[in-house]
Design a protein around this motif. Structure first.
Motif, PDB file in Angstrom:
ATOM      1  N   LEU A 216       0.857  -1.184   0.000  1.00 36.71           N
ATOM      2  CA  LEU A 216       0.000   0.000   0.000  1.00 36.71           C
ATOM      3  C   LEU A 216       0.894   1.234   0.000  1.00 36.71           C
ATOM      4  CD1 LEU A 216      -2.853   1.351   0.359  1.00 36.71           C
ATOM      5  CD2 LEU A 216      -2.402   1.273   2.832  1.00 36.71           C
ATOM      6  N   ILE A 217       0.721   2.115  -1.000  1.00 32.69           N
ATOM      7  CA  ILE A 217       1.451   3.380  -1.058  1.00 32.69           C
ATOM      8  C   ILE A 217       0.458   4.518  -0.847  1.00 32.69           C
ATOM      9  CG2 ILE A 217       2.819   4.932  -2.503  1.00 32.69           C
ATOM     10  CD1 ILE A 217       4.022   2.518  -3.859  1.00 32.69           C
ATOM     11  N   CYS A 218       0.735   5.364   0.140  1.00 29.84           N
ATOM     12  CA  CYS A 218      -0.216   6.392   0.553  1.00 29.84           C
ATOM     13  C   CYS A 218       0.270   7.781   0.163  1.00 29.84           C
ATOM     14  CB  CYS A 218      -0.428   6.333   2.070  1.00 29.84           C
ATOM     15  SG  CYS A 218      -0.994   4.735   2.672  1.00 29.84           S
ATOM     16  N   ARG A 219      -0.461   8.447  -0.713  1.00 26.97           N
ATOM     17  CA  ARG A 219      -0.207   9.852  -1.064  1.00 26.97           C
ATOM     18  C   ARG A 219      -1.560  10.512  -1.282  1.00 26.97           C
ATOM     19  NH1 ARG A 219       1.335  14.586  -0.646  1.00 26.97           N
ATOM     20  NH2 ARG A 219       2.985  15.495  -1.942  1.00 26.97           N
ATOM     21  N   PRO A 220      -2.287  10.791  -0.194  1.00 26.38           N
ATOM     22  CA  PRO A 220      -3.639  11.338  -0.315  1.00 26.38           C
ATOM     23  C   PRO A 220      -3.636  12.790  -0.791  1.00 26.38           C
ATOM     24  CG  PRO A 220      -3.022  11.145   1.986  1.00 26.38           C
ATOM     25  CD  PRO A 220      -1.933  10.495   1.202  1.00 26.38           C
ATOM     26  N   ASN A 221      -3.360  12.966  -2.074  1.00 31.92           N
ATOM     27  CA  ASN A 221      -3.298  14.274  -2.702  1.00 31.92           C
ATOM     28  C   ASN A 221      -3.898  14.142  -4.094  1.00 31.92           C
ATOM     29  OD1 ASN A 221      -1.943  16.588  -4.305  1.00 31.92           O
ATOM     30  ND2 ASN A 221      -1.350  17.048  -2.193  1.00 31.92           N
ATOM     31  N   ALA A 222      -4.576  15.183  -4.577  1.00 35.02           N
ATOM     32  CA  ALA A 222      -5.274  15.094  -5.856  1.00 35.02           C
ATOM     33  C   ALA A 222      -4.563  15.812  -6.999  1.00 35.02           C
ATOM     34  CB  ALA A 222      -6.691  15.680  -5.703  1.00 35.02           C
TER      35      ALA A 222
ATOM     36  N   PHE B  89      -3.272   4.782  -2.318  1.00 33.09           N
ATOM     37  CA  PHE B  89      -4.237   5.549  -1.525  1.00 33.09           C
ATOM     38  C   PHE B  89      -4.013   7.018  -1.839  1.00 33.09           C
ATOM     39  CE2 PHE B  89      -4.971   7.631   2.765  1.00 33.09           C
ATOM     40  CZ  PHE B  89      -6.346   7.691   2.629  1.00 33.09           C
ATOM     41  N   VAL B  90      -4.964   7.628  -2.559  1.00 38.51           N
ATOM     42  CA  VAL B  90      -4.795   8.985  -3.077  1.00 38.51           C
ATOM     43  C   VAL B  90      -6.080   9.783  -2.862  1.00 38.51           C
ATOM     44  CG1 VAL B  90      -3.107   8.270  -4.820  1.00 38.51           C
ATOM     45  CG2 VAL B  90      -5.556   8.258  -5.384  1.00 38.51           C
ATOM     46  N   LYS B  91      -6.123  10.941  -3.481  1.00 40.12           N
ATOM     47  CA  LYS B  91      -7.356  11.732  -3.552  1.00 40.12           C
ATOM     48  C   LYS B  91      -7.699  11.967  -5.015  1.00 40.12           C
ATOM     49  CE  LYS B  91      -7.678  14.559   0.656  1.00 40.12           C
ATOM     50  NZ  LYS B  91      -7.622  15.941   1.191  1.00 40.12           N
ATOM     51  N   GLY B  92      -8.977  12.198  -5.283  1.00 45.99           N
ATOM     52  CA  GLY B  92      -9.390  12.591  -6.622  1.00 45.99           C
ATOM     53  C   GLY B  92      -9.389  11.449  -7.629  1.00 45.99           C
ATOM     54  N   THR B  93      -9.461  11.814  -8.907  1.00 40.67           N
ATOM     55  CA  THR B  93      -9.685  10.838  -9.972  1.00 40.67           C
ATOM     56  C   THR B  93      -8.535  10.726 -10.978  1.00 40.67           C
ATOM     57  OG1 THR B  93     -10.827  12.559 -11.259  1.00 40.67           O
ATOM     58  CG2 THR B  93     -12.184  11.170  -9.835  1.00 40.67           C
ATOM     59  N   LEU B  94      -7.411  11.417 -10.741  1.00 46.51           N
ATOM     60  CA  LEU B  94      -6.326  11.430 -11.721  1.00 46.51           C
ATOM     61  C   LEU B  94      -5.442  10.180 -11.667  1.00 46.51           C
ATOM     62  CD1 LEU B  94      -4.987  15.110 -11.782  1.00 46.51           C
ATOM     63  CD2 LEU B  94      -6.173  13.882 -13.606  1.00 46.51           C
ATOM     64  N   ALA B  95      -5.303   9.571 -10.512  1.00 47.80           N
ATOM     65  CA  ALA B  95      -4.354   8.469 -10.365  1.00 47.80           C
ATOM     66  C   ALA B  95      -4.593   7.318 -11.343  1.00 47.80           C
ATOM     67  CB  ALA B  95      -4.347   7.966  -8.921  1.00 47.80           C
ATOM     68  N   PRO B  96      -5.839   6.862 -11.569  1.00 43.76           N
ATOM     69  CA  PRO B  96      -6.033   5.771 -12.540  1.00 43.76           C
ATOM     70  C   PRO B  96      -5.551   6.143 -13.943  1.00 43.76           C
ATOM     71  CG  PRO B  96      -7.987   6.042 -11.184  1.00 43.76           C
ATOM     72  CD  PRO B  96      -7.106   7.221 -10.902  1.00 43.76           C
TER      73      PRO B  96
ATOM     74  N   VAL C 181      -6.736   1.587  -7.194  1.00 46.78           N
ATOM     75  CA  VAL C 181      -6.584   2.935  -6.654  1.00 46.78           C
ATOM     76  C   VAL C 181      -7.690   3.169  -5.642  1.00 46.78           C
ATOM     77  CG1 VAL C 181      -6.616   5.400  -7.167  1.00 46.78           C
ATOM     78  CG2 VAL C 181      -5.473   3.809  -8.739  1.00 46.78           C
ATOM     79  N   ILE C 182      -7.296   3.506  -4.431  1.00 45.83           N
ATOM     80  CA  ILE C 182      -8.252   3.814  -3.367  1.00 45.83           C
ATOM     81  C   ILE C 182      -8.266   5.328  -3.224  1.00 45.83           C
ATOM     82  CG2 ILE C 182      -8.841   3.427  -0.940  1.00 45.83           C
ATOM     83  CD1 ILE C 182      -6.837   1.005  -1.075  1.00 45.83           C
ATOM     84  N   ASP C 183      -9.343   5.956  -3.637  1.00 45.34           N
ATOM     85  CA  ASP C 183      -9.343   7.422  -3.679  1.00 45.34           C
ATOM     86  C   ASP C 183     -10.276   8.039  -2.656  1.00 45.34           C
ATOM     87  OD1 ASP C 183     -11.974   8.278  -5.742  1.00 45.34           O
ATOM     88  OD2 ASP C 183     -11.257   6.216  -5.688  1.00 45.34           O
ATOM     89  N   LEU C 184      -9.690   8.902  -1.822  1.00 48.54           N
ATOM     90  CA  LEU C 184     -10.498   9.700  -0.907  1.00 48.54           C
ATOM     91  C   LEU C 184     -11.231  10.781  -1.697  1.00 48.54           C
ATOM     92  CD1 LEU C 184      -8.208  10.467   2.180  1.00 48.54           C
ATOM     93  CD2 LEU C 184     -10.363   9.218   2.218  1.00 48.54           C
ATOM     94  N   PRO C 185     -12.471  11.086  -1.358  1.00 49.13           N
ATOM     95  CA  PRO C 185     -13.146  12.212  -2.026  1.00 49.13           C
ATOM     96  C   PRO C 185     -12.481  13.529  -1.650  1.00 49.13           C
ATOM     97  CG  PRO C 185     -14.464  11.388  -0.177  1.00 49.13           C
ATOM     98  CD  PRO C 185     -13.319  10.432  -0.349  1.00 49.13           C
ATOM     99  N   LYS C 186     -12.460  14.466  -2.601  1.00 53.00           N
ATOM    100  CA  LYS C 186     -11.839  15.764  -2.337  1.00 53.00           C
ATOM    101  C   LYS C 186     -12.555  16.515  -1.222  1.00 53.00           C
ATOM    102  CE  LYS C 186      -9.935  16.632  -6.952  1.00 53.00           C
ATOM    103  NZ  LYS C 186      -9.944  17.575  -8.114  1.00 53.00           N
TER     104      LYS C 186
END
Length: 359
Positions: free
Chosen positions: A43-49, A76-83, A95-100
C-alpha cells in the motif's frame, strides 16, 4: 489569503502536530529480516489530488516494483487522476481514492478507511512524512511492515539531490529496507514516468503534425501556473518574442491549461485538451518544453521531453525537473543570454550542471 484558506491552513497545522509522532516510538523496534519473495501486497499512501504531486510518486512506485517484482500495489490517493496517470503500470492493483470534499461524501470517505483496514498488506508506505492522512492510513492499515515516511538524516547530508520531492521518499524507503535486512541500494533514482504507450506517442505525433503542418522541430511552452508561480504577461510576451527571433527554424506551440487562458494572448499555435495522456503524448513529440513550476511541467518531464522549469517563488531544489537534460532555472538570476545558452545546450544534447546558473 481567504477565510477558507486560513481555516484549511490552520486545520492542516493542527493535524500535522497530532499525527507527527505516529509510528515513531516503534520505528526501531520489532524489526526482523524479510525475504523479498514474501512481499505480495503493498500500500502506497499519497492522499493528494494534484497532477504534479501524483506524478512525483512514480519514481517510488518504480522502486517498489523493482525491489518486489512479484508484488501488487494499491494506491491511496485523492481525486480521480491516479487511474489515468498509472494506467500503464502493470503492478498497480487498484486505486483507493479519498473524495476531495469528505463532508459532502461522508459515506464514501468512511468506506475508504474501512477498505484499507480490511485488506491485508505486507508493506504500507507513507510518501510524505508531513501528510497527516498518509501517516494515519499506514497506522490504520493491516500491514506487517509500516513505513511512515520519516526523514533519514544521513541521506539528507550525503545526497546532493535529497531535497527533491520525487527523490527523498525513495532514499528514505531504501534506508528503511536496510532495517529489514535488505542490502543498501545506490542505484540512480528512476525518472518521473507517465509510461506512454507507443500508440499514444504515435497519436501525439499525428496531432502535432495536424497542428503545425510541417516537419520542423518543436518547442512547447506553457505560460500558465497557479498563484504567484504564474509569470506576468509582460514577462511571457518578451520571452516569446525572444524565442521566435532566435528559433525561427522551430515550431513554437503553446499548451493551454484547463482554464483555456494564455499569457501571450494566443499569439502562438495552441493545443488544448482536458485529457492528461493526450497532452502528454503531444509534448512527448516535442524537442523541448518550457514552463513555470506546475503540474504540466512535471507532465512534460514524465514523458521524457527535455524540460526547462521556470522558478520565481517556489523551491527549485524540491520541484525542478530532472533527467533527460532537464533543468530548473531561477528567472530572478537568468539573463537573455543565459536562456539562449541553456536552450541551445539542450537542443544540441549538451550536458548541463543542473545546480548552477548558465553563464
Amino acid at each position: 489569503m481567504s477565510v477558507l484558506s486560513k481555516i484549511n491552513h490552520y486545520r492542516r497545522g493542527v493535524m500535522r502536530n497530532l499525527t507527527k509522532n505516529i509510528g515513531k516510538p516503534k520505528s526501531e523496534l520489532d524489526i526482523v529480516l524479510v525475504d523479498k519473495s514474501e512481499i505480495k501486497r503493498v500500500l502506497i499512501c499519497r492522499p493528494n489530488a494534484r497532477l504534479g504531486n501524483l506524478l512525483l510518486i512514480t519514481p517510488l512506485v518504480q522502486e517498489v516494483m523493482e525491489i518486489f517484482p512479484n508484488c501488487k500495489v494499491d494506491l491511496f490517493v485523492k481525486g480521480t487522476l491516479a487511474p489515468i496517470i498509472f494506467e500503464n503500470y502493470e503492478s498497480i492493483n487498484k486505486v483507493i481514492d479519498l473524495p476531495k470534499k469528505p463532508f459532502k461524501n461522508l459515506l464514501k470517505y468512511i468506506n475508504v478507511w474501512i477498505s484499507i483496514k480490511k485488506q491485508k498488506y505486507d508493506v504500507a508506505i507513507n510518501v510524505d512524512q508531513n501528510s497527516s492522512s498518509g501517516r494515519l492510513a499506514v497506522q490504520f492499515s493491516n500491514a506487517k511492515y509500516k513505513f511512515y515516511g520519516d526523514l533519514h538524516e544521513e541521506s539528507q547530508l550525503v545526497k546532493s539531490d535529497y531535497d527533491h520531492i520525487a527523490k527523498y521518499p525513495v532514499y528514505n524507503f531504501r534506508y528503511y529496507l536496510t532495517k529489514l535486512g535488505l542490502a543498501k541500494s545506490n542505484k540512480i533514482i528512476a525518472p518521473i514516468d507517465l509510461k506512454l504507450s507507443s500508440s499514444e506517442i504515435a497519436e501525439g505525433k499525428k496531432t502535432l503534425h495536424d497542428l503545425v503542418h510541417n516537419s520542423k522541430r518543436t518547442i512547447c511552452i506553457f505560460t500558465y501556473a497557479t498563484g504567484t508561480k504564474c509569470l506576468a504577461e509582460d514577462w511571457w510576451d518578451n520571452f516569446y518574442k525572444q524565442l521566435t527571433t532566435e528559433y525561427k527554424e522551430y515550431n513554437i506551440i503553446e499548451i493551454l491549461p484547463v482554464e483555456n487562458v494564455s499569457q501571450i494572448d494566443f499569439k502562438a499555435p495552441t493545443f488544448y485538451s482536458k485529457d492528461i495522456r493526450e497532452i502528454g503524448s503531444v509534448i512527448a513529440n516535442a524537442d523541448l518544453f518550457i514552463g513555470a513550476d506546475s503540474g504540466i511541467m512535471h507532465l512534460a518531464s514524465a514523458v521524457q521531453t527535455p524540460t526547462i522549469g521556470l522558478f520565481s517563488v517556489s523551491n527549485m531544489k524540491k520541484y525542478e525537473p530532472y533527467d533527460n537534460c532537464s533543468i530548473g532555472v531561477d528567472i530572478n538570476l537568468y539573463s537573455k543570454k543565459d536562456y539562449i545558452k541553456t536552450i541551445n545546450s539542450i537542443l544540441n544534447n549538451g550536458k548541463l550542471n543542473i545546480y548552477s546558473k548558465a553563464i
